[in-house]
Write a protein that holds these residues in place. Sequence first.
Motif, PDB file in Angstrom:
ATOM      1  N   VAL A  21       0.846  -1.201   0.000  1.00 24.22           N
ATOM      2  CA  VAL A  21       0.000   0.000   0.000  1.00 24.22           C
ATOM      3  C   VAL A  21       0.876   1.243   0.000  1.00 24.22           C
ATOM      4  O   VAL A  21       0.617   2.211  -0.741  1.00 24.22           O
ATOM      5  CB  VAL A  21      -0.948   0.000   1.219  1.00 24.22           C
ATOM      6  N   GLU A  22       1.932   1.244   0.817  1.00 21.59           N
ATOM      7  CA  GLU A  22       2.821   2.409   0.874  1.00 21.59           C
ATOM      8  C   GLU A  22       3.538   2.620  -0.455  1.00 21.59           C
ATOM      9  O   GLU A  22       3.674   3.759  -0.925  1.00 21.59           O
ATOM     10  CB  GLU A  22       3.827   2.240   2.016  1.00 21.59           C
ATOM     11  N   GLN A  23       3.980   1.548  -1.096  1.00 23.32           N
ATOM     12  CA  GLN A  23       4.649   1.678  -2.390  1.00 23.32           C
ATOM     13  C   GLN A  23       3.670   2.099  -3.474  1.00 23.32           C
ATOM     14  O   GLN A  23       4.032   2.835  -4.400  1.00 23.32           O
ATOM     15  CB  GLN A  23       5.330   0.353  -2.753  1.00 23.32           C
ATOM     16  N   ARG A  24       2.440   1.656  -3.368  1.00 23.54           N
ATOM     17  CA  ARG A  24       1.420   2.094  -4.327  1.00 23.54           C
ATOM     18  C   ARG A  24       1.172   3.590  -4.219  1.00 23.54           C
ATOM     19  O   ARG A  24       1.058   4.290  -5.232  1.00 23.54           O
ATOM     20  CB  ARG A  24       0.117   1.342  -4.071  1.00 23.54           C
ATOM     21  N   VAL A  82      -5.788   3.742   6.511  1.00 24.24           N
ATOM     22  CA  VAL A  82      -5.721   3.467   5.070  1.00 24.24           C
ATOM     23  C   VAL A  82      -5.777   1.957   4.832  1.00 24.24           C
ATOM     24  O   VAL A  82      -6.490   1.480   3.943  1.00 24.24           O
ATOM     25  CB  VAL A  82      -4.438   4.060   4.456  1.00 24.24           C
ATOM     26  N   TYR A  83      -5.031   1.180   5.620  1.00 25.90           N
ATOM     27  CA  TYR A  83      -5.016  -0.271   5.430  1.00 25.90           C
ATOM     28  C   TYR A  83      -6.407  -0.863   5.655  1.00 25.90           C
ATOM     29  O   TYR A  83      -6.840  -1.757   4.928  1.00 25.90           O
ATOM     30  CB  TYR A  83      -4.018  -0.937   6.381  1.00 25.90           C
ATOM     31  N   ARG A  88     -11.369  -3.199   3.401  1.00 19.90           N
ATOM     32  CA  ARG A  88     -12.820  -3.207   3.119  1.00 19.90           C
ATOM     33  C   ARG A  88     -13.076  -3.350   1.621  1.00 19.90           C
ATOM     34  O   ARG A  88     -14.020  -4.041   1.213  1.00 19.90           O
ATOM     35  CB  ARG A  88     -13.461  -1.932   3.671  1.00 19.90           C
ATOM     36  N   GLN A  89     -12.239  -2.722   0.803  1.00 23.58           N
ATOM     37  CA  GLN A  89     -12.375  -2.894  -0.648  1.00 23.58           C
ATOM     38  C   GLN A  89     -12.155  -4.355  -1.045  1.00 23.58           C
ATOM     39  O   GLN A  89     -12.913  -4.906  -1.852  1.00 23.58           O
ATOM     40  CB  GLN A  89     -11.350  -2.022  -1.378  1.00 23.58           C
ATOM     41  N   LYS A 280      -3.410  -4.103  13.046  1.00 34.45           N
ATOM     42  CA  LYS A 280      -3.662  -4.786  11.781  1.00 34.45           C
ATOM     43  C   LYS A 280      -5.116  -5.207  11.652  1.00 34.45           C
ATOM     44  O   LYS A 280      -5.705  -5.148  10.568  1.00 34.45           O
ATOM     45  CB  LYS A 280      -2.750  -6.014  11.692  1.00 34.45           C
ATOM     46  N   THR A 281      -5.722  -5.608  12.755  1.00 38.01           N
ATOM     47  CA  THR A 281      -7.082  -6.143  12.726  1.00 38.01           C
ATOM     48  C   THR A 281      -8.138  -5.165  13.229  1.00 38.01           C
ATOM     49  O   THR A 281      -9.327  -5.384  13.017  1.00 38.01           O
ATOM     50  CB  THR A 281      -7.175  -7.409  13.592  1.00 38.01           C
ATOM     51  N   GLY A 282      -7.710  -4.113  13.911  1.00 41.05           N
ATOM     52  CA  GLY A 282      -8.679  -3.189  14.508  1.00 41.05           C
ATOM     53  C   GLY A 282      -9.232  -3.673  15.831  1.00 41.05           C
ATOM     54  O   GLY A 282     -10.120  -3.040  16.415  1.00 41.05           O
ATOM     55  N   ALA A 283      -8.720  -4.802  16.350  1.00 42.52           N
ATOM     56  CA  ALA A 283      -9.227  -5.362  17.605  1.00 42.52           C
ATOM     57  C   ALA A 283      -8.668  -4.608  18.809  1.00 42.52           C
ATOM     58  O   ALA A 283      -7.525  -4.141  18.787  1.00 42.52           O
ATOM     59  CB  ALA A 283      -8.853  -6.839  17.714  1.00 42.52           C
ATOM     60  N   ARG A 284      -9.484  -4.498  19.847  1.00 45.63           N
ATOM     61  CA  ARG A 284      -9.070  -3.880  21.097  1.00 45.63           C
ATOM     62  C   ARG A 284      -9.630  -4.713  22.253  1.00 45.63           C
ATOM     63  O   ARG A 284     -10.774  -5.176  22.187  1.00 45.63           O
ATOM     64  CB  ARG A 284      -9.574  -2.440  21.213  1.00 45.63           C
TER      65      ARG A 284
END
Length: 364
Positions: A21-24, A82-83, A88-89, A280-284
Amino acid sequence: MDSPPIRKIIHVDMDAFYASVEQRDDPALRGKPVAVGYPARRGVVAAASYEARAFGVRSALPSVTALRRCPELVFVPPRFDVYRAVSRQVHGVFAEFTDLIEPLALDEAYLDVTDNRAGLPTAWVTGKAIRARILEETGLTASAGVSYNKFLAKMASGHRKPDGQFAIMPDQGEAFMAALPVTRFHGVGPKTAEKMHAAGIMTGADLKTWSIEDLSRRFGSSGPWYYGLARGQDHRRVNPNRERKSSGSETTFDEDHTDAGRIEAGVLAMADEVWAWCEKTGARGRTVMVKIKWADFQQSTRSQSLASLVDSRAKLHEASLGLIRSVLPAQKGVRLVGVTMSNFASRDPTLAEEQPLILESDVP
């Protein structure tokens, strides 16, 4: 009675997801060794580009070690918002082909395409179509493994990375497993592999010579699982409602430590690995546990449940340090430390008050 239909499982794994993603998004990074993370003394690599991996840079590697291996390494701070948006896409693409999607993380998932919603002739063609749609939708490449169960699909997806696809057919499963070193079995860590090697089990073929009874005696409740793997069997279904109960990481020191600073540094490094997974997962979660294995192989755990979610690296650091400091100064050497987060939940201001520190009994 008719036999149940052979399932068609695809494991899709994005290629070096964060780094890609960063390289894109920054053409200046393309072709360069990139690490997502911070070059701080106690930082860890969250993800590495394939150019960085050529130098031995991997996720969870300490940043200082990564820089020693690759002095030209470019660190990029993570952008988890962003990730998650890109993830989601990707999952939107999955939903075009099936409702049976089991996410493992932001960048990978199992798909059961047995129902063939897309009307494509084979699961192989379906896998290629999914990868093409991901590329079209996100500009990123993905690899896929196609097989008749989850374990083999997972093994297959890493066979031709990056931007590749591999299939293991129903009549190939046993032969594939027979030739595979046990060190490459997904889910078999270094300690289990060492135990298998000590028993003379080097490959799937070696494993297959053991009876289910002998495997159970040697490996406990995992014995039947290993018995099935040696025969290319995995009866787990793709579970769209799969929830992870905890996330943890542990490390064994090169030598036993009594120095508080070194022990705390080890705990902080493990907390960073757990936090990388949480980001990475959004878990808390609300519960933090620290594990200690002493020089005499006794184990201790210390845990604390908080009133609110552990929603920052700093908060996880604070909780982890508080727990390890409850056993310091160390009266004997420490050989291993670990940090685990659990009790995942949504943010809810009506939760009960914070619970006190729990000092769990030592486990020999």
